[in-house]
Design an enzyme around this catalytic site. Structure first.
Site, PDB file in Angstrom:
ATOM      1  N   ASP A   1     -50.757  25.406  24.021  1.00 22.86           N
ATOM      2  CA  ASP A   1     -50.947  24.400  25.069  1.00 22.86           C
ATOM      3  C   ASP A   1     -50.261  24.906  26.336  1.00 22.86           C
ATOM      4  O   ASP A   1     -49.037  24.813  26.471  1.00 22.86           O
ATOM      5  CB  ASP A   1     -50.334  23.045  24.652  1.00 22.86           C
ATOM      6  CG  ASP A   1     -50.466  22.011  25.775  1.00 22.86           C
ATOM      7  OD1 ASP A   1     -50.096  20.843  25.577  1.00 22.86           O
ATOM      8  OD2 ASP A   1     -50.934  22.400  26.882  1.00 22.86           O
TER       9      ASP A   1
ATOM     10  N   ASP B   1     -49.199  16.042  28.469  1.00 21.28           N
ATOM     11  CA  ASP B   1     -48.216  17.085  28.787  1.00 21.28           C
ATOM     12  C   ASP B   1     -46.933  16.945  27.976  1.00 21.28           C
ATOM     13  O   ASP B   1     -45.836  16.999  28.508  1.00 21.28           O
ATOM     14  CB  ASP B   1     -47.888  17.041  30.280  1.00 21.28           C
ATOM     15  CG  ASP B   1     -49.151  17.222  31.120  1.00 21.28           C
ATOM     16  OD1 ASP B   1     -49.649  16.205  31.639  1.00 21.28           O
ATOM     17  OD2 ASP B   1     -49.639  18.367  31.174  1.00 21.28           O
TER      18      ASP B   1
ATOM     19  N   HIS C   1     -39.492  11.151  31.974  1.00 23.95           N
ATOM     20  CA  HIS C   1     -40.919  10.810  32.089  1.00 23.95           C
ATOM     21  C   HIS C   1     -41.370   9.820  31.028  1.00 23.95           C
ATOM     22  O   HIS C   1     -42.427   9.214  31.153  1.00 23.95           O
ATOM     23  CB  HIS C   1     -41.780  12.069  31.967  1.00 23.95           C
ATOM     24  CG  HIS C   1     -41.552  13.054  33.067  1.00 23.95           C
ATOM     25  ND1 HIS C   1     -41.749  12.750  34.391  1.00 23.95           N
ATOM     26  CD2 HIS C   1     -41.115  14.326  33.039  1.00 23.95           C
ATOM     27  CE1 HIS C   1     -41.466  13.809  35.141  1.00 23.95           C
ATOM     28  NE2 HIS C   1     -41.074  14.780  34.348  1.00 23.95           N
TER      29      HIS C   1
ATOM     30  N   ASP D   1     -34.076  16.305  39.436  1.00 24.42           N
ATOM     31  CA  ASP D   1     -35.154  17.087  38.822  1.00 24.42           C
ATOM     32  C   ASP D   1     -36.321  17.139  39.812  1.00 24.42           C
ATOM     33  O   ASP D   1     -36.462  16.249  40.652  1.00 24.42           O
ATOM     34  CB  ASP D   1     -35.582  16.354  37.538  1.00 24.42           C
ATOM     35  CG  ASP D   1     -36.594  17.133  36.731  1.00 24.42           C
ATOM     36  OD1 ASP D   1     -36.228  17.674  35.696  1.00 24.42           O
ATOM     37  OD2 ASP D   1     -37.774  17.202  37.171  1.00 24.42           O
TER      38      ASP D   1
ATOM     39  N   ASP E   1     -35.261  22.238  37.438  1.00 21.44           N
ATOM     40  CA  ASP E   1     -36.515  22.842  37.880  1.00 21.44           C
ATOM     41  C   ASP E   1     -36.662  22.698  39.393  1.00 21.44           C
ATOM     42  O   ASP E   1     -37.645  23.134  39.975  1.00 21.44           O
ATOM     43  CB  ASP E   1     -37.717  22.230  37.144  1.00 21.44           C
ATOM     44  CG  ASP E   1     -37.599  20.723  36.974  1.00 21.44           C
ATOM     45  OD1 ASP E   1     -38.290  20.166  36.103  1.00 21.44           O
ATOM     46  OD2 ASP E   1     -36.807  20.099  37.716  1.00 21.44           O
TER      47      ASP E   1
ATOM     48  N   TYR F   1     -36.832  25.471  33.876  1.00 24.73           N
ATOM     49  CA  TYR F   1     -37.644  26.354  33.023  1.00 24.73           C
ATOM     50  C   TYR F   1     -37.486  27.818  33.358  1.00 24.73           C
ATOM     51  O   TYR F   1     -38.047  28.663  32.679  1.00 24.73           O
ATOM     52  CB  TYR F   1     -39.109  25.902  33.118  1.00 24.73           C
ATOM     53  CG  TYR F   1     -39.198  24.443  32.784  1.00 24.73           C
ATOM     54  CD1 TYR F   1     -39.243  23.484  33.784  1.00 24.73           C
ATOM     55  CD2 TYR F   1     -39.100  24.008  31.469  1.00 24.73           C
ATOM     56  CE1 TYR F   1     -39.233  22.136  33.486  1.00 24.73           C
ATOM     57  CE2 TYR F   1     -39.094  22.649  31.155  1.00 24.73           C
ATOM     58  CZ  TYR F   1     -39.148  21.720  32.162  1.00 24.73           C
ATOM     59  OH  TYR F   1     -39.111  20.384  31.877  1.00 24.73           O
TER      60      TYR F   1
HETATM   61  N1  LIG Z   1     -51.901  18.733  33.334  1.00 21.32           N
HETATM   62  C1  LIG Z   1     -51.710  19.809  34.276  1.00 21.32           C
HETATM   63  C2  LIG Z   1     -50.496  20.615  33.913  1.00 21.32           C
HETATM   64  C3  LIG Z   1     -49.342  20.231  34.821  1.00 21.32           C
HETATM   65  N2  LIG Z   1     -48.051  20.611  34.216  1.00 21.32           N
HETATM   66  C4  LIG Z   1     -47.374  19.448  33.632  1.00 21.32           C
HETATM   67  C5  LIG Z   1     -45.984  19.848  33.207  1.00 21.32           C
HETATM   68  C6  LIG Z   1     -45.104  18.637  32.939  1.00 21.32           C
HETATM   69  C7  LIG Z   1     -43.730  18.970  33.411  1.00 21.32           C
HETATM   70  C8  LIG Z   1     -42.735  17.975  32.882  1.00 21.32           C
HETATM   71  C9  LIG Z   1     -41.319  18.384  33.146  1.00 21.32           C
HETATM   72  O1  LIG Z   1     -41.073  19.429  33.637  1.00 21.32           O
HETATM   73  C10 LIG Z   1     -40.240  17.470  32.745  1.00 21.32           C
HETATM   74  S1  LIG Z   1     -38.762  17.748  33.695  1.00 21.32           S
HETATM   75 ZN   LIG Z   2     -38.861  18.291  35.801  1.00 21.91          ZN
END
Ligand SMILES: NCCCNCCCCCC(=O)CS
Ligand SMILES: [Zn+2]
Length: 659
Positions: A20, A92, A135, A172, A265, A305
């Site tokens: 994924d 996601d 989230h 964030d 991030d 990341y």
């Molecule tokens: N559906 C298109 C792909 C977009 N990427 C989504 C990544 C979610 C990131 C969530 C995150 O970093 C939590 S801090």
């Molecule tokens: Zn994030």
């Protein structure tokens, strides 16, 4: 009091079991490299290790629904196919047989941190957890998140520890929509989030992530969204938003507890954020929040990341929580146009809820067409960068500089009959002062300072500044017979040949002649740039005016000026309260690697203990809550800021009228 660190390798024991692309960046190594960096740098040994625990059902149900929890409870026994099936209902995010266990540990870690801080076992702390939380929503997982760790912690702090007002700062790079939904009608929880938005083009692509979503009903004004509509934001952009939006409001809100959705991030090198702020910015963001709530601050890991910038940013954050000197932020650049546009929009919608912002400008008149032009331009640029992307080289940035604690944290220069406060090291003249110095002091200062003990005092001052320059001493306080004379002497004789720039903060009524180091009277406009008299209504008891002056003028200007020494002068009869005085000393530590020299008049010795406490790094007591907005003359401060922003770009809060 110490700093708690919560980590358990059990939370590394889940990962993505299928292909994924959206989820592949959320790997176990995020946690292990962060913790290993804290171990390698010796920071983990300096923390109070607090074990995580599993959040109970009741605690999870503070935020989530029963049906959602029941569903997640089934995942440990699912086959791979069932897990994939179960995952499909959310966006996601991925599930794993062990993720429910880890999600309970992540939420439980945040609760352990709240307990440790609210009971006074530690001053502050950080929880290194995965899965992240901001989230996840009442009945849905999202963006790698299963349970909303920080939202649960906020409810828990209120329910179990009686916290009345909780501030959540989400640095964030993604909008923590789960947190916003949880508290949008709740005035007891103030949620602040900045996030990559690009006019809703960036994930999670929500209309309600924009700056005009300020909360609902009685919660209106308690939700602050700062959208970044371009990538590449830098340290100056982040500091501007802290100084001109978050901090003034946070001080007016006067929280009992600060929770940080500490996602990294938003740092340079991160594939999700694509921003350019360096890891050491988190040292300053943490520092700027540490004088709220009497220092009660809980940082909980969210995203991040790029394993290199993540580990560095975690270390910068923990090192600040431990009270180490702040790193110098070299060449902080002024906020970009896009950031200024967001800044202006946020301030204009929030001003009706926060008296501290009541003089903010209207929203910029970027009509829809401008935005459409911008989007069209952005589209074609994106197309261009698309092909160059393949050749896109990795971002590089310098390793954050070492932040060495000086052998002596705080020193004092006192008259022989004055008692030295606990914790301070008294400086005595070791040897005879250099004749050159003596002659300069003699022909410079007033008659009484010219006599023997005046020379002794000044030569000790010189020693103190010299030892700050070599980082043998962190900061210091001097009781002198005449602060005005001492200030001139420090700036013109001692400061100038020891450091290149001295930020003089003079508190109390005094007309100062601002001769420069070379002794010449500044020319009028130079005087205008480097001499900034701020008059507060009701003198220094005016909390609103103080906050506006400190956050709207002093801090942004200080970051741009980047002094080698801070000279804080307390004029006799200034009337500034101990609270404000300690807040000011605490906040000024952000400059000059914490090298602050406080000058006070000998007969002002009453405030020596609060001064010593702040210099030693004890958190300042909260300013009293701003209940009735004072008839402050914030207008005068705003007018001054407008005049000065021509010289000092960090004072800007609106798009340049030109465009
Ligand atoms: N559906 C298109 C792909 C977009 N990427 C989504 C990544 C979610 C990131 C969530 C995150 O970093 C939590 S801090
Ligand atoms: Zn994030």
């Amino acid at each position: 009091m110490g700093t708690a660190l919560i980590y358990d390798e059990e939370m590394t024991k889940y990962k993505l079991l299928w292909v994924d692309p959206a989820c592949k960046i959320e790997v176990p190594e995020r946690l292990s490299v962060s913790y290993e960096a804290l171990v390698r740098t010796g920071l983990s040994d300096r923390c109070v290790s607090v074990p995580p625990r599993e959040a109970s059902d009741a605690e999870i149900l503070l935020v989530h629904s029963e049906e959602y929890l029941e569903g997640v409870k089934k995942t440990p026994h699912m086959t791979l196919e069932d897990l994939k099936e179960f995952t499909l209902q959310y966006g996601d995010v991925y599930f794993h047989p062990n993720i429910y266990h880890c999600a309970k540990l992540a939420a439980g870690s945040a609760l352990q941190l709240v307990d440790s801080v609210m009971t006074g076992k530690v001053r502050n702390g950080m929880a290194l957890v995965r899965p992240p939380g901001h989230h996840s929503m009442r009945s849905a997982a999202s963006g790698f998140c299963v349970f909303n760790n920080v939202a649960i912690a906020a409810r828990y702090a209120k329910q179990k520890h009686g916290a009345k007002r909780v501030l959540i700062v989400d640095w964030d790079i993604h909008h923590g929509q789960g947190v916003q939904y949880c508290f949008e009608d709740d005035p007891s929880v103030l949620y602040f989030s900045w996030h990559r938005y690009e006019h809703q083009e960036f994930w999670p692509n929500l209309r309600e992530s924009d700056y005009d979503c300020v909360g609902k009903g009685s919660g209106a004004g308690y939700n602050i969204n700062v959208p970044w509509n371009e990538v590449g934001m830098e340290n100056g952009d982040y500091l501007s938003v802290f100084c001109h939006v978050l901090l003034p409001v946070a001080y007016e809100f006067c929280p009992d507890l600060v929770l940080v959705c500490a996602g990294f991030d938003s740092a340079i090198g991160d594939p999700e954020g694509e921003m350019c702020a360096t890891p050491d910015i988190f040292a300053h963001l943490t520092h700027l929040l540490m004088n709220l709530a009497g220092g009660k601050l809980c940082a909980v890991l969210e995203g991040g990341y790029n394993l290199t910038s993540l580990a560095q940013s975690v270390c910068q954050t923990v090192q600040t929580l431990l009270g180490d000197p702040l790193p110098q932020l070299a060449n902080v650049r002024s906020p970009c146009e896009s950031a200024l546009e967001s800044l202006q929009c946020v301030r204009s919608v929030q001003r009706r809820y926060w008296s501290i912002l009541k003089h903010a400008a209207d929203s910029p008149t970027t009509d829809v067409s401008t935005k459409r032009i911008k989007l069209a331009k952005a589209e074609e640029e994106k197309a261009e960068t698309a092909e160059e992307e393949r050749g896109q080289e990795e971002k590089v940035w310098p390793e954050p500089a070492e932040r060495l604690r000086p052998p002596v944290c705080s020193a004092s220069v006192l008259p022989d009959d004055a008692a030295c406060p606990d914790g301070l090291k008294r400086l005595v003249s070791s040897k005879d002062p250099e004749p050159l110095l003596v002659s300069r002091i003699k022909n410079r200062s007033t008659e009484d300072a010219g006599d023997a003990d005046g020379v002794a005092t000044f030569s000790r001052l010189y020693t103190l500044i010299e030892k700050m320059r070599t980082n043998e001493i962190g900061n210091g306080v001097a009781l002198v017979p005449d602060v005005a004379a001492a200030m001139e002497c420090v700036v013109q004789d001692l400061g100038s040949d020891l450091v290149s720039r001295v930020l003089v903060v003079c508190v109390g009524k005094e007309e100062l002649n601002c001769a420069t180091a070379d002794g010449s009277e500044d020319k009028q406009e130079q005087k205008g740039k480097y001499y900034i008299p701020v008059c507060l209504k009701k003198g220094c008891a005016d909390t609103v005016g103080f906050i506006q002056a400190v956050f709207g003028l002093l801090l942004p200007l200080g970051y741009e000026y980047d002094p080698g020494l801070v000279l804080l002068v307390r004029m006799p009869g200034s009337g500034v309260g101990d609270c404000m005085w300690q807040q000011l000393i605490g906040l000024l530590k952000g400059f000059a690697k914490g090298h602050t020299l406080v000058l006070m008049q000998t007969n002002d010795g009453a405030c020596m203990d609060p001064t010593a406490s702040a210099l030693l790094g004890h958190p300042a007591p909260p300013l009293q809550e701003l209940l009735t907005p004072l008839p402050d003359d914030g207008g005068a401060l705003e007018r001054m800021r407008e005049r000065l922003q021509a010289h000092w770009k960090m004072l800007q809060t609106t798009v340049s009228s030109g465009n």
